[in-house]
Enzyme design. Structure first.
Site, PDB file in Angstrom:
ATOM      1  N   ASP A   1       9.058  -3.799  -8.463  1.00  0.00           N
ATOM      2  CA  ASP A   1       7.621  -3.602  -8.627  1.00  0.00           C
ATOM      3  C   ASP A   1       6.870  -3.588  -7.299  1.00  0.00           C
ATOM      4  O   ASP A   1       5.649  -3.384  -7.274  1.00  0.00           O
ATOM      5  CB  ASP A   1       7.035  -4.692  -9.528  1.00  0.00           C
ATOM      6  CG  ASP A   1       7.588  -4.618 -10.944  1.00  0.00           C
ATOM      7  OD1 ASP A   1       7.779  -3.494 -11.443  1.00  0.00           O
ATOM      8  OD2 ASP A   1       7.839  -5.675 -11.545  1.00  0.00           O
ATOM      9  N   ASP A   2       7.569  -3.794  -6.199  1.00  0.00           N
ATOM     10  CA  ASP A   2       6.931  -3.827  -4.888  1.00  0.00           C
ATOM     11  C   ASP A   2       6.583  -2.400  -4.447  1.00  0.00           C
ATOM     12  O   ASP A   2       7.420  -1.491  -4.502  1.00  0.00           O
ATOM     13  CB  ASP A   2       7.888  -4.474  -3.880  1.00  0.00           C
ATOM     14  CG  ASP A   2       7.274  -4.590  -2.506  1.00  0.00           C
ATOM     15  OD1 ASP A   2       6.654  -5.627  -2.238  1.00  0.00           O
ATOM     16  OD2 ASP A   2       7.416  -3.637  -1.705  1.00  0.00           O
ATOM     17  N   PHE A   3       5.344  -2.214  -3.973  1.00  0.00           N
ATOM     18  CA  PHE A   3       4.885  -0.871  -3.592  1.00  0.00           C
ATOM     19  C   PHE A   3       5.717  -0.304  -2.447  1.00  0.00           C
ATOM     20  O   PHE A   3       6.076   0.885  -2.447  1.00  0.00           O
ATOM     21  CB  PHE A   3       3.404  -0.916  -3.203  1.00  0.00           C
ATOM     22  CG  PHE A   3       2.860   0.423  -2.791  1.00  0.00           C
ATOM     23  CD1 PHE A   3       2.576   1.394  -3.742  1.00  0.00           C
ATOM     24  CD2 PHE A   3       2.645   0.721  -1.453  1.00  0.00           C
ATOM     25  CE1 PHE A   3       2.087   2.648  -3.368  1.00  0.00           C
ATOM     26  CE2 PHE A   3       2.161   1.967  -1.065  1.00  0.00           C
ATOM     27  CZ  PHE A   3       1.872   2.932  -2.028  1.00  0.00           C
TER      28      PHE A   3
ATOM     29  N   TRP B   1       7.048 -11.094  -8.725  1.00  0.00           N
ATOM     30  CA  TRP B   1       7.126 -10.575  -7.365  1.00  0.00           C
ATOM     31  C   TRP B   1       7.040 -11.707  -6.341  1.00  0.00           C
ATOM     32  O   TRP B   1       7.795 -11.727  -5.362  1.00  0.00           O
ATOM     33  CB  TRP B   1       6.004  -9.565  -7.130  1.00  0.00           C
ATOM     34  CG  TRP B   1       5.989  -9.008  -5.740  1.00  0.00           C
ATOM     35  CD1 TRP B   1       6.687  -7.930  -5.268  1.00  0.00           C
ATOM     36  CD2 TRP B   1       5.244  -9.503  -4.616  1.00  0.00           C
ATOM     37  NE1 TRP B   1       6.411  -7.735  -3.923  1.00  0.00           N
ATOM     38  CE2 TRP B   1       5.524  -8.683  -3.504  1.00  0.00           C
ATOM     39  CE3 TRP B   1       4.352 -10.574  -4.453  1.00  0.00           C
ATOM     40  CZ2 TRP B   1       4.960  -8.893  -2.249  1.00  0.00           C
ATOM     41  CZ3 TRP B   1       3.784 -10.787  -3.200  1.00  0.00           C
ATOM     42  CH2 TRP B   1       4.087  -9.948  -2.121  1.00  0.00           C
TER      43      TRP B   1
END
Length: 214
Positions: free
Chosen positions: A160-162, A141
């Protein structure tokens, strides 16, 4: 030769053409204002480590103290960081793990593993990711953020970033957290402009968050 702004306009047209949901986001949010920073990969990674698990103000305070250790420099060079005692680096507010990571970034910049901006231009996204995740404390990330916000790479999708997950889930009306298959099904057609699509998902997630806070 097209400017970065020209490339963003091309990206917006492409995304709007291939994806009706993205067309709606572009219409509602407006033009993409993504502007890459002019930092070196070494500086960008060091700053990213400083920001890990901290709010922006606290991280900036610590970074200010860090830079102040090296009077007369806008940002310390790798050899300066490596010449600074571990305890002195800790004194500005870095955790032990962050000092270890920052020193490893400096060592790998000195050794040529962390490339200069010019060297990075000769490496594709995956080559840079595979090279830089070998650094202590640096994950995929972190490198993806470097690719988008420092190097201006236009085809990166940080699944995978919120914020990306939240924006995607809301925009595409999913009842659950999106899977890798969901992202692939929807965003393959975004190529070669997935970074710009990601930017719109971030802004969409921010807009929803702001509405909830009202």
């Amino acid at each position: 030769m097209p400017t970065f702004s020209d490339k963003l306009k091309t990206a917006e047209k492409h995304l709007a053409h291939v994806d009706r949901t993205m067309a709606r986001l572009i219409r509602d949010i407006g033009p993409c204002v993504l502007r890459p920073l002019r930092w070196s990969p070494y500086e960008s990674l060091t700053r990213a480590i400083a920001h890990q698990q901290l709010n922006g103000r606290a991280a900036q305070t610590i970074l200010g103290r860090f830079v102040a250790l090296y009077p007369g420099q806008r940002f310390p060079e790798p050899h300066d960081v490596l010449a600074t005692h571990f305890v002195r680096l800790r004194s500005v507010g870095f955790s032990r793990n962050k000092v270890t990571a920052i020193r490893d970034i400096a060592a790998k910049a000195r050794d040529g593993i962390v490339p200069t901006r010019a060297q990075a231009r000769r490496l594709d996204d995956e080559e840079l990711i595979l090279r830089l995740v070998e650094i202590y404390g640096v994950g995929r990330w972190t490198v993806e953020m470097l690719l988008i916000f420092t190097l201006g790479r236009l085809d990166v999708l940080p699944v995978d970033d919120f914020g990306i997950q939240s924006g995607f889930r809301a925009a595409y009306q999913l009842r659950r957290r999106p899977t890798q298959a969901d992202f692939q099904r929807v965003t393959d057609c975004w190529q070669p402009f997935r970074s710009v699509g990601s930017w719109y998902l971030w802004r969409h997630a921010d807009g929803l968050k702001n509405k909830k806070s009202l």
